[in-house]
Design a protein around this motif. Structure first.
Motif, PDB file in Angstrom:
ATOM      1  N   GLN A   1       0.801  -1.194   0.041  1.00  0.00           N
ATOM      2  CA  GLN A   1      -0.093   0.077   0.020  1.00  0.00           C
ATOM      3  C   GLN A   1       0.783   1.359  -0.067  1.00  0.00           C
ATOM      4  O   GLN A   1       0.408   2.302  -0.200  1.00  0.00           O
ATOM      5  N   GLY A   2       2.201   0.965   0.022  1.00  0.00           N
ATOM      6  CA  GLY A   2       3.070   2.296   0.232  1.00  0.00           C
ATOM      7  C   GLY A   2       3.162   2.869   1.469  1.00  0.00           C
ATOM      8  O   GLY A   2       3.655   4.006   1.707  1.00  0.00           O
ATOM      9  N   PHE A   3       2.759   2.044   2.348  1.00  0.00           N
ATOM     10  CA  PHE A   3       2.927   2.270   3.828  1.00  0.00           C
ATOM     11  C   PHE A   3       4.558   2.329   4.366  1.00  0.00           C
ATOM     12  O   PHE A   3       4.615   0.958   4.524  1.00  0.00           O
ATOM     13  N   ASN A   4       5.085   3.134   5.019  1.00  0.00           N
ATOM     14  CA  ASN A   4       6.597   2.527   5.524  1.00  0.00           C
ATOM     15  C   ASN A   4       6.389   2.169   6.939  1.00  0.00           C
ATOM     16  O   ASN A   4       7.508   1.756   7.647  1.00  0.00           O
ATOM     17  N   THR A   5       5.155   1.968   7.279  1.00  0.00           N
ATOM     18  CA  THR A   5       5.003   1.644   8.785  1.00  0.00           C
ATOM     19  C   THR A   5       4.480   0.194   8.847  1.00  0.00           C
ATOM     20  O   THR A   5       4.382  -0.506   9.891  1.00  0.00           O
ATOM     21  N   THR A   6       4.297  -0.311   7.706  1.00  0.00           N
ATOM     22  CA  THR A   6       3.765  -1.891   7.635  1.00  0.00           C
ATOM     23  C   THR A   6       4.745  -2.867   7.587  1.00  0.00           C
ATOM     24  O   THR A   6       5.691  -2.766   6.567  1.00  0.00           O
ATOM     25  N   PHE A   7       4.719  -4.183   8.337  1.00  0.00           N
ATOM     26  CA  PHE A   7       5.870  -5.016   8.380  1.00  0.00           C
ATOM     27  C   PHE A   7       5.278  -6.603   8.357  1.00  0.00           C
ATOM     28  O   PHE A   7       4.080  -6.289   9.306  1.00  0.00           O
ATOM     29  N   ARG A   8       5.775  -7.451   8.403  1.00  0.00           N
ATOM     30  CA  ARG A   8       5.181  -8.752   8.561  1.00  0.00           C
ATOM     31  C   ARG A   8       6.503  -9.841   8.736  1.00  0.00           C
ATOM     32  O   ARG A   8       7.352  -9.781   8.078  1.00  0.00           O
ATOM     33  N   VAL A   9       6.231 -10.701   9.631  1.00  0.00           N
ATOM     34  CA  VAL A   9       7.341 -11.811  10.202  1.00  0.00           C
ATOM     35  C   VAL A   9       7.073 -13.143   9.374  1.00  0.00           C
ATOM     36  O   VAL A   9       7.511 -13.956   9.969  1.00  0.00           O
ATOM     37  N   VAL A  10       6.000 -13.202   8.766  1.00  0.00           N
ATOM     38  CA  VAL A  10       5.978 -14.676   8.049  1.00  0.00           C
ATOM     39  C   VAL A  10       5.739 -14.397   6.467  1.00  0.00           C
ATOM     40  O   VAL A  10       5.489 -13.099   6.072  1.00  0.00           O
ATOM     41  N   ALA A  11       5.873 -15.524   5.822  1.00  0.00           N
ATOM     42  CA  ALA A  11       5.682 -15.266   4.316  1.00  0.00           C
ATOM     43  C   ALA A  11       4.401 -15.044   3.963  1.00  0.00           C
ATOM     44  O   ALA A  11       3.386 -15.212   4.411  1.00  0.00           O
ATOM     45  N   ASN A  12       4.417 -14.152   2.884  1.00  0.00           N
ATOM     46  CA  ASN A  12       3.084 -13.812   2.330  1.00  0.00           C
ATOM     47  C   ASN A  12       2.565 -14.837   1.237  1.00  0.00           C
ATOM     48  O   ASN A  12       3.206 -15.884   0.773  1.00  0.00           O
ATOM     49  N   ASP A  13       1.177 -14.435   0.771  1.00  0.00           N
ATOM     50  CA  ASP A  13       0.838 -15.478  -0.308  1.00  0.00           C
ATOM     51  C   ASP A  13       1.483 -15.788  -1.468  1.00  0.00           C
ATOM     52  O   ASP A  13       1.415 -16.836  -2.128  1.00  0.00           O
ATOM     53  N   THR A  14       2.290 -14.804  -1.897  1.00  0.00           N
ATOM     54  CA  THR A  14       3.246 -14.759  -3.109  1.00  0.00           C
ATOM     55  C   THR A  14       4.227 -15.884  -2.785  1.00  0.00           C
ATOM     56  O   THR A  14       4.473 -16.707  -3.521  1.00  0.00           O
ATOM     57  N   GLN A  15       4.814 -15.843  -1.706  1.00  0.00           N
ATOM     58  CA  GLN A  15       5.912 -16.578  -1.502  1.00  0.00           C
ATOM     59  C   GLN A  15       5.205 -18.258  -1.124  1.00  0.00           C
ATOM     60  O   GLN A  15       5.844 -18.939  -1.414  1.00  0.00           O
ATOM     61  N   LEU A  16       4.172 -18.165  -0.570  1.00  0.00           N
ATOM     62  CA  LEU A  16       3.516 -19.418  -0.122  1.00  0.00           C
ATOM     63  C   LEU A  16       3.128 -20.115  -1.690  1.00  0.00           C
ATOM     64  O   LEU A  16       3.416 -21.283  -1.794  1.00  0.00           O
ATOM     65  N   GLY A  17       2.437 -19.433  -2.560  1.00  0.00           N
ATOM     66  CA  GLY A  17       2.059 -20.031  -3.691  1.00  0.00           C
ATOM     67  C   GLY A  17       3.278 -20.540  -4.701  1.00  0.00           C
ATOM     68  O   GLY A  17       3.039 -21.660  -5.062  1.00  0.00           O
ATOM     69  N   ARG A  18       4.019 -19.748  -4.633  1.00  0.00           N
ATOM     70  CA  ARG A  18       5.340 -19.904  -5.641  1.00  0.00           C
ATOM     71  C   ARG A  18       6.283 -20.962  -4.900  1.00  0.00           C
ATOM     72  O   ARG A  18       6.720 -22.041  -5.744  1.00  0.00           O
ATOM     73  N   GLY A  19       6.236 -21.077  -3.493  1.00  0.00           N
ATOM     74  CA  GLY A  19       7.060 -22.344  -2.757  1.00  0.00           C
ATOM     75  C   GLY A  19       6.176 -23.602  -2.985  1.00  0.00           C
ATOM     76  O   GLY A  19       6.772 -24.571  -3.124  1.00  0.00           O
ATOM     77  N   LEU A  20       4.947 -23.607  -3.085  1.00  0.00           N
ATOM     78  CA  LEU A  20       3.999 -24.683  -3.323  1.00  0.00           C
ATOM     79  C   LEU A  20       4.396 -25.177  -4.693  1.00  0.00           C
ATOM     80  O   LEU A  20       4.262 -26.437  -4.858  1.00  0.00           O
ATOM     81  N   ALA A  21       4.483 -24.289  -5.668  1.00  0.00           N
ATOM     82  CA  ALA A  21       4.525 -24.671  -7.004  1.00  0.00           C
ATOM     83  C   ALA A  21       5.780 -25.324  -7.313  1.00  0.00           C
ATOM     84  O   ALA A  21       6.020 -26.311  -7.894  1.00  0.00           O
ATOM     85  N   ARG A  22       6.982 -25.050  -6.489  1.00  0.00           N
ATOM     86  CA  ARG A  22       8.213 -25.281  -6.618  1.00  0.00           C
ATOM     87  C   ARG A  22       8.188 -26.904  -6.252  1.00  0.00           C
ATOM     88  O   ARG A  22       9.010 -27.639  -6.863  1.00  0.00           O
ATOM     89  N   TYR A  23       7.896 -27.074  -4.931  1.00  0.00           N
ATOM     90  CA  TYR A  23       7.515 -28.263  -4.272  1.00  0.00           C
ATOM     91  C   TYR A  23       6.631 -29.155  -5.152  1.00  0.00           C
ATOM     92  O   TYR A  23       7.076 -30.447  -5.148  1.00  0.00           O
ATOM     93  N   ALA A  24       5.685 -28.838  -5.845  1.00  0.00           N
ATOM     94  CA  ALA A  24       4.797 -29.698  -6.511  1.00  0.00           C
ATOM     95  C   ALA A  24       5.611 -30.294  -7.715  1.00  0.00           C
ATOM     96  O   ALA A  24       5.683 -31.492  -8.112  1.00  0.00           O
TER      97      ALA A  24
END
Length: 375
Positions: A132-155
């Motif tokens: 969203q362009g907010f410099n105050t937002t962080f997360r400490v787990v993988a997002n859905d982009t990382q999740l989806g692509r990680g699953l694709a590699r594993y598949a």
């Protein structure tokens, strides 16, 4: 005179104690409602971190401070989430851990941004949160982009899938996960052989499964929740589709077996959740789990170690900046390289965790069983 001097020293010490800075960390999640067990898990982890900081006398720029948790309940509801966020913003907390779900985290994030308060989510996975362009937002787990692509590699690489059908439930979660999984497949040089969709309340999948059967898939990827995936799996069996099923955290629970009418066979379903630790971090995670169990009398659900690390990453950034003022420590938080229970807390330019990991599971005897931690 001696008594007078001692009295002055005592009064001076009392004055210093009363002037000691209190650093307040807000925490917001569902304490009531259907996902309250996860919300309480998150709060428990944050509280363990606050208590650890106080126990070791953690300082900020060499100054001893008192650490306090300021908890709020949003019931997993976006309206209550924004009300809780405004309350914390008005109280001028020094930082926020939360919220629990993407649906509550995203609307609340604008309020924290406007107030200049750093926010770390330990569980929200929707990519929009940090885009969203907010410099105050962080997360400490993988997002859905990382999740989806990680699953694709594993598949492709680990399961050897070559003919893959995809189905989504038309929700933002389901469509987004399928889109990222499909992007990941293209990166592996694999294209889907069938693309279908249903809805999140559907119970009859005969039409779409008949089309999918004609494509002869070896894997069906479903973007949605287990309430739909279970019955779909049962109907796949009825139609003679021998393919395995794969999905994200929405299907990653033991409820899959009863929802499938007890037709799910061992190893047939592979799913993934954001988070997990690699081999080098397993001992530390086990110590955390043991400490958690000793303190609360229950096992960790999922979120606690991530909220624990989120609090400590904020504390470390404050110490490096020599200040608990959000505007002063925010640049240090963005440059974090904190070694936590869950791994290294370091963020990319959007505030997403760098090299986020995911844990893959299958089911044996109807129970979820871990099979790998990957990126």
């Amino acid at each position: 005179m001696k008594k007078q001097a001692l009295l002055m020293v005592a009064l001076s010490a009392a004055g210093l104690a009363s002037a000691q800075e209190t650093v307040r960390i807000g925490h917001v999640a569902a304490m009531t409602g259907p996902v309250a067990h996860f919300g309480k898990d998150s709060e428990n982890g944050a509280r363990m971190a606050i208590d650890a900081l106080n126990a070791r006398g953690a300082t900020i720029g060499g100054r001893k401070v008192k650490w306090a948790l300021v908890p709020e309940d949003d019931s997993g509801d976006p309206k209550q989430a924004t009300a809780a966020a405004q309350k914390l913003a008005d109280a001028r907390v020094n930082g926020v851990i939360g919220h629990e779900t993407s649906g509550t985290t995203i609307p609340a994030s604008k309020i924290y941004y406007d107030a200049g308060i750093p926010q770390i989510s330990a569980s929200a996975t929707n990519p929009k949160y940090t885009l969203q362009g907010f410099n105050t937002t962080f997360r400490v787990v993988a997002n859905d982009t990382q999740l989806g692509r990680g699953l694709a590699r594993y598949a492709v690489k680990n399961m050897g899938a070559k003919r893959i059908a995809v189905v989504d439930d038309r929700t933002a979660y389901g469509q987004g996960l399928v889109a990222e999984f499909s992007n990941g497949l293209r990166q592996q040089g694999v294209n889907v052989v069938a693309r279908e969709f249903t809805n999140d309340k559907a119970t009859d999948f005969a039409a779409i499964l008949t089309k999918i059967r004609a494509s002869n898939p070896d894997l069906v990827f479903f973007g949605g929740m287990n309430a739909v995936a279970g019955p779909m799996l049962r109907q796949m069996k009825q139609l003679g589709i021998q393919a395995k099923m794969m999905g994200g955290d929405g299907i990653c629970s033991d409820a899959m077996q009863p929802l499938s009418g007890n037709t799910m066979s061992d190893g047939q379903v592979v799913c993934a959740e954001a988070g997990g630790v690699e081999e080098s971090g397993k001992a530390g995670m086990e110590r955390f789990r043991a400490d958690y169990r000793k303190r609360y009398g229950i096992d960790v659900q999922i979120i606690a170690p991530y909220s624990y690390d989120a609090v400590l990453a904020i504390a470390a950034a404050m110490d490096r900046a020599g200040s608990s003022a959000p505007a002063k420590y925010l640049p240090e938080l963005a440059k974090s390289n904190y070694k936590g229970v869950t791994g290294t807390i370091a963020f990319d330019k959007n505030g997403d965790i760098r090299d986020g990991v995911l844990t893959l599971y299958t089911f044996k005897g109807g129970h979820r069983t871990p099979i790998a931690v990957t990126k």
